[in-house]
Motif scaffolding. Structure first.
Motif, PDB file in Angstrom:
ATOM      1  N   THR A  12      80.857  79.895   1.504  1.00 54.64           N
ATOM      2  CA  THR A  12      82.198  80.075   0.940  1.00 54.64           C
ATOM      3  C   THR A  12      83.165  79.019   1.471  1.00 54.64           C
ATOM      4  OG1 THR A  12      82.826  81.689   2.658  1.00 54.64           O
ATOM      5  CG2 THR A  12      81.857  82.553   0.633  1.00 54.64           C
ATOM      6  N   THR A  13      83.010  78.637   2.730  1.00 53.62           N
ATOM      7  CA  THR A  13      83.875  77.602   3.305  1.00 53.62           C
ATOM      8  C   THR A  13      83.616  76.253   2.654  1.00 53.62           C
ATOM      9  OG1 THR A  13      83.927  78.794   5.404  1.00 53.62           O
ATOM     10  CG2 THR A  13      84.614  76.490   5.447  1.00 53.62           C
ATOM     11  N   ARG A  14      82.351  75.963   2.384  1.00 49.94           N
ATOM     12  CA  ARG A  14      82.024  74.727   1.679  1.00 49.94           C
ATOM     13  C   ARG A  14      82.645  74.716   0.278  1.00 49.94           C
ATOM     14  NH1 ARG A  14      77.512  71.399   2.992  1.00 49.94           N
ATOM     15  NH2 ARG A  14      77.734  70.861   5.201  1.00 49.94           N
ATOM     16  N   SER A  15      82.712  75.884  -0.351  1.00 48.29           N
ATOM     17  CA  SER A  15      83.237  75.961  -1.714  1.00 48.29           C
ATOM     18  C   SER A  15      84.759  75.874  -1.755  1.00 48.29           C
ATOM     19  CB  SER A  15      82.778  77.268  -2.367  1.00 48.29           C
ATOM     20  OG  SER A  15      83.308  77.395  -3.671  1.00 48.29           O
ATOM     21  N   ALA A  16      85.431  76.620  -0.881  1.00 49.40           N
ATOM     22  CA  ALA A  16      86.902  76.675  -0.918  1.00 49.40           C
ATOM     23  C   ALA A  16      87.405  77.036   0.472  1.00 49.40           C
ATOM     24  CB  ALA A  16      87.374  77.699  -1.945  1.00 49.40           C
ATOM     25  N   PRO A  17      87.637  76.058   1.335  1.00 51.00           N
ATOM     26  CA  PRO A  17      87.940  76.338   2.745  1.00 51.00           C
ATOM     27  C   PRO A  17      89.139  77.261   2.953  1.00 51.00           C
ATOM     28  CG  PRO A  17      87.465  74.016   2.432  1.00 51.00           C
ATOM     29  CD  PRO A  17      87.537  74.612   1.061  1.00 51.00           C
ATOM     30  N   ALA A  18      90.268  76.991   2.306  1.00 45.75           N
ATOM     31  CA  ALA A  18      91.471  77.801   2.545  1.00 45.75           C
ATOM     32  C   ALA A  18      91.267  79.239   2.082  1.00 45.75           C
ATOM     33  CB  ALA A  18      92.669  77.169   1.850  1.00 45.75           C
TER      34      ALA A  18
ATOM     35  N   ILE B  25      77.974  87.297  -0.849  1.00 49.23           N
ATOM     36  CA  ILE B  25      78.330  86.208  -1.765  1.00 49.23           C
ATOM     37  C   ILE B  25      78.831  86.767  -3.095  1.00 49.23           C
ATOM     38  CG2 ILE B  25      77.427  84.287  -3.141  1.00 49.23           C
ATOM     39  CD1 ILE B  25      77.892  83.559  -0.233  1.00 49.23           C
ATOM     40  N   ARG B  26      78.205  87.820  -3.610  1.00 45.83           N
ATOM     41  CA  ARG B  26      78.667  88.405  -4.869  1.00 45.83           C
ATOM     42  C   ARG B  26      80.054  89.040  -4.713  1.00 45.83           C
ATOM     43  NH1 ARG B  26      75.688  92.504  -5.902  1.00 45.83           N
ATOM     44  NH2 ARG B  26      74.152  92.360  -4.206  1.00 45.83           N
ATOM     45  N   THR B  27      80.332  89.578  -3.532  1.00 45.66           N
ATOM     46  CA  THR B  27      81.670  90.107  -3.263  1.00 45.66           C
ATOM     47  C   THR B  27      82.698  88.978  -3.270  1.00 45.66           C
ATOM     48  OG1 THR B  27      80.776  91.928  -1.967  1.00 45.66           O
ATOM     49  CG2 THR B  27      83.079  91.357  -1.579  1.00 45.66           C
ATOM     50  N   TRP B  28      82.366  87.878  -2.612  1.00 47.48           N
ATOM     51  CA  TRP B  28      83.243  86.700  -2.612  1.00 47.48           C
ATOM     52  C   TRP B  28      83.486  86.204  -4.028  1.00 47.48           C
ATOM     53  CZ3 TRP B  28      86.302  82.940  -0.596  1.00 47.48           C
ATOM     54  CH2 TRP B  28      86.269  81.678  -1.165  1.00 47.48           C
ATOM     55  N   ASN B  29      82.439  86.110  -4.830  1.00 48.30           N
ATOM     56  CA  ASN B  29      82.596  85.627  -6.200  1.00 48.30           C
ATOM     57  C   ASN B  29      83.579  86.505  -6.977  1.00 48.30           C
ATOM     58  OD1 ASN B  29      80.799  83.557  -5.718  1.00 48.30           O
ATOM     59  ND2 ASN B  29      79.082  84.502  -6.807  1.00 48.30           N
ATOM     60  N   ALA B  30      83.419  87.820  -6.852  1.00 51.37           N
ATOM     61  CA  ALA B  30      84.321  88.732  -7.564  1.00 51.37           C
ATOM     62  C   ALA B  30      85.749  88.606  -7.049  1.00 51.37           C
ATOM     63  CB  ALA B  30      83.822  90.177  -7.405  1.00 51.37           C
ATOM     64  N   TRP B  31      85.911  88.518  -5.738  1.00 46.34           N
ATOM     65  CA  TRP B  31      87.255  88.393  -5.136  1.00 46.34           C
ATOM     66  C   TRP B  31      87.924  87.106  -5.590  1.00 46.34           C
ATOM     67  CZ3 TRP B  31      89.355  84.755  -1.766  1.00 46.34           C
ATOM     68  CH2 TRP B  31      90.548  85.113  -1.128  1.00 46.34           C
TER      69      TRP B  31
ATOM     70  N   CYS C 106      77.118  84.928   8.616  1.00 51.74           N
ATOM     71  CA  CYS C 106      77.403  83.530   8.971  1.00 51.74           C
ATOM     72  C   CYS C 106      76.968  82.583   7.857  1.00 51.74           C
ATOM     73  CB  CYS C 106      76.722  83.171  10.284  1.00 51.74           C
ATOM     74  SG  CYS C 106      77.381  84.079  11.713  1.00 51.74           S
ATOM     75  N   ALA C 107      75.830  82.871   7.219  1.00 56.89           N
ATOM     76  CA  ALA C 107      75.392  82.047   6.085  1.00 56.89           C
ATOM     77  C   ALA C 107      76.392  82.145   4.933  1.00 56.89           C
ATOM     78  CB  ALA C 107      74.003  82.484   5.633  1.00 56.89           C
ATOM     79  N   ALA C 108      76.903  83.356   4.681  1.00 55.35           N
ATOM     80  CA  ALA C 108      77.890  83.533   3.614  1.00 55.35           C
ATOM     81  C   ALA C 108      79.181  82.803   3.939  1.00 55.35           C
ATOM     82  CB  ALA C 108      78.156  85.024   3.395  1.00 55.35           C
ATOM     83  N   VAL C 109      79.622  82.868   5.183  1.00 55.20           N
ATOM     84  CA  VAL C 109      80.825  82.132   5.596  1.00 55.20           C
ATOM     85  C   VAL C 109      80.634  80.637   5.363  1.00 55.20           C
ATOM     86  CG1 VAL C 109      82.283  81.480   7.551  1.00 55.20           C
ATOM     87  CG2 VAL C 109      81.572  83.870   7.269  1.00 55.20           C
TER      88      VAL C 109
ATOM     89  N   ARG D  36      70.317  88.800  -7.713  1.00 49.53           N
ATOM     90  CA  ARG D  36      70.573  87.364  -7.667  1.00 49.53           C
ATOM     91  C   ARG D  36      72.068  87.055  -7.695  1.00 49.53           C
ATOM     92  NH1 ARG D  36      66.804  83.515  -9.097  1.00 49.53           N
ATOM     93  NH2 ARG D  36      64.705  84.293  -9.473  1.00 49.53           N
ATOM     94  N   PHE D  37      72.434  85.948  -7.087  1.00 51.67           N
ATOM     95  CA  PHE D  37      73.700  85.291  -7.398  1.00 51.67           C
ATOM     96  C   PHE D  37      73.350  83.875  -7.812  1.00 51.67           C
ATOM     97  CE2 PHE D  37      73.137  84.775  -2.815  1.00 51.67           C
ATOM     98  CZ  PHE D  37      73.377  83.430  -2.599  1.00 51.67           C
ATOM     99  N   GLU D  38      73.957  83.417  -8.887  1.00 50.00           N
ATOM    100  CA  GLU D  38      73.584  82.121  -9.465  1.00 50.00           C
ATOM    101  C   GLU D  38      74.476  80.989  -8.967  1.00 50.00           C
ATOM    102  OE1 GLU D  38      70.917  81.872 -11.054  1.00 50.00           O
ATOM    103  OE2 GLU D  38      70.477  83.967 -11.502  1.00 50.00           O
ATOM    104  N   TYR D  39      75.584  81.326  -8.331  1.00 48.88           N
ATOM    105  CA  TYR D  39      76.544  80.305  -7.915  1.00 48.88           C
ATOM    106  C   TYR D  39      77.401  80.869  -6.799  1.00 48.88           C
ATOM    107  CZ  TYR D  39      79.793  83.192 -10.585  1.00 48.88           C
ATOM    108  OH  TYR D  39      80.537  84.245 -11.048  1.00 48.88           O
ATOM    109  N   VAL D  40      78.158  79.993  -6.138  1.00 47.57           N
ATOM    110  CA  VAL D  40      79.145  80.383  -5.137  1.00 47.57           C
ATOM    111  C   VAL D  40      80.490  79.935  -5.673  1.00 47.57           C
ATOM    112  CG1 VAL D  40      79.917  80.166  -2.753  1.00 47.57           C
ATOM    113  CG2 VAL D  40      77.472  80.103  -3.279  1.00 47.57           C
ATOM    114  N   ALA D  41      81.362  80.887  -6.014  1.00 51.22           N
ATOM    115  CA  ALA D  41      82.623  80.571  -6.678  1.00 51.22           C
ATOM    116  C   ALA D  41      83.531  79.732  -5.789  1.00 51.22           C
ATOM    117  CB  ALA D  41      83.320  81.874  -7.070  1.00 51.22           C
TER     118      ALA D  41
END
Length: 283
Positions: free
Chosen positions: A199-205, A253-259, A193-196, A278-283
């Motif tokens: 990622t939603t804040r970064s790029a909702p669609a 989060i790292r999976t999302w960044n790569a995707w 839920c935290a990851a969702v 670590r992850f340094e950012y949310v893509a």
């Protein structure tokens, strides 16, 4: 501020009066009272730090639980709160009870403390309040730079969590999505839920597409970050290996960044040199 009420004790060996008052406890007074702490459990430093953080931020509330002294003046209960006052440098109003029988200490703090999830439930967050609290805690740890540090540095109080949930109503929406996904990931719900939420804040669609794919897709192309993540969580489950919320959160989060960046990923790592990656950012 000091308001006193006096209630007579029943006749008996402790026939002195029980006295209650509200006292503005300064750091100096707290330090003086702590010298009367002659027979108590060892103070827990992390709890003191959490209380002090709330006090310094103006988030501390008097909930009716008193500082307690026995008939001889010994401090029976309240060392963590008094230590927090001394640490915070802030004066705090506290209810104080004096004149208790010494043996009453044996039955103090025998109940179960309310969690942030319990408090959210009482505030009307009826759906998944414990998961909501767990997700908020992880996001706060990430925001404050504590996520990859030692446990002692991870100071997030219940008041912090309540304030964050109140200020970010879209976190409840993220929890609704995450609760439908986390079983496929084989992750604890709070981490998903935290990851969702992030990622939603970064790029909702794109976030909607990503989590729908995690939840529903049966086949993935070679090098798919999602498949790598699902495989890694599956391996951990089959091996009976514990995955901490921080490890799970980071992996997702790292999976999302790569995707999102179109990178291939053959394997998702959980730890590097015994530490959460670590992850340094949310893509």
């Amino acid at each position: 501020m000091s308001t006193e009420n006096v209630y007579p004790m029943p006749a008996g060996p402790e026939s002195d009066q029980i006295r209650t008052e509200v006292v503005d406890v300064s750091p100096r007074l707290a330090a003086e009272w702590l010298t009367l702490n002659r027979r108590n459990r060892r103070a827990r430093g992390l709890l003191v730090s959490k209380y002090a953080a709330d006090m310094a931020a103006g988030q501390w509330r008097m909930a009716g639980e008193p500082i307690k002294f026995d008939v001889t003046g010994n401090l029976l209960d309240g060392q963590h709160r008094l230590s927090a006052v001394a640490l915070s440098g802030v004066t705090v109003a506290m209810l104080v009870v004096r004149g208790l029988p010494p043996e009453s200490q044996a039955v103090m703090d025998s109940g179960s403390a309310r969690t942030a999830g319990d408090q959210l439930g009482m505030l009307g967050y009826a759906r998944n309040p414990q998961t909501l609290a767990a997700a908020a805690r992880l996001v706060l740890l990430w925001n404050r730079g504590y996520l990859f540090k030692s446990t002692k540095a991870q100071i997030v109080t219940n008041s912090d969590i309540l304030a964050f949930v109140d200020a970010n109503p879209d976190l409840t929406d993220a929890v609704e999505v995450g609760m439908r996904v986390h079983r496929r990931v084989r992750s604890g719900p709070g981490a998903t839920c935290a990851a969702v939420f992030l990622t939603t804040r970064s790029a909702p669609a794109e976030s909607g597409q990503f989590w729908a794919s995690v939840r529903d897709d049966a086949t993935f192309a070679s090098g798919s970050p999602i498949q790598a993540m699902l495989n890694r969580f599956g391996e951990a489950r089959r091996a009976g290996a514990a995955v901490t919320p921080a490890q799970s959160f980071s992996a997702q989060i790292r999976t999302w960044n790569a995707w999102r960046e179109g990178r291939s990923l053959q394997r998702t790592q959980m730890l590097r040199e015994g530490k959460v990656i670590r992850f340094e950012y949310v893509a």
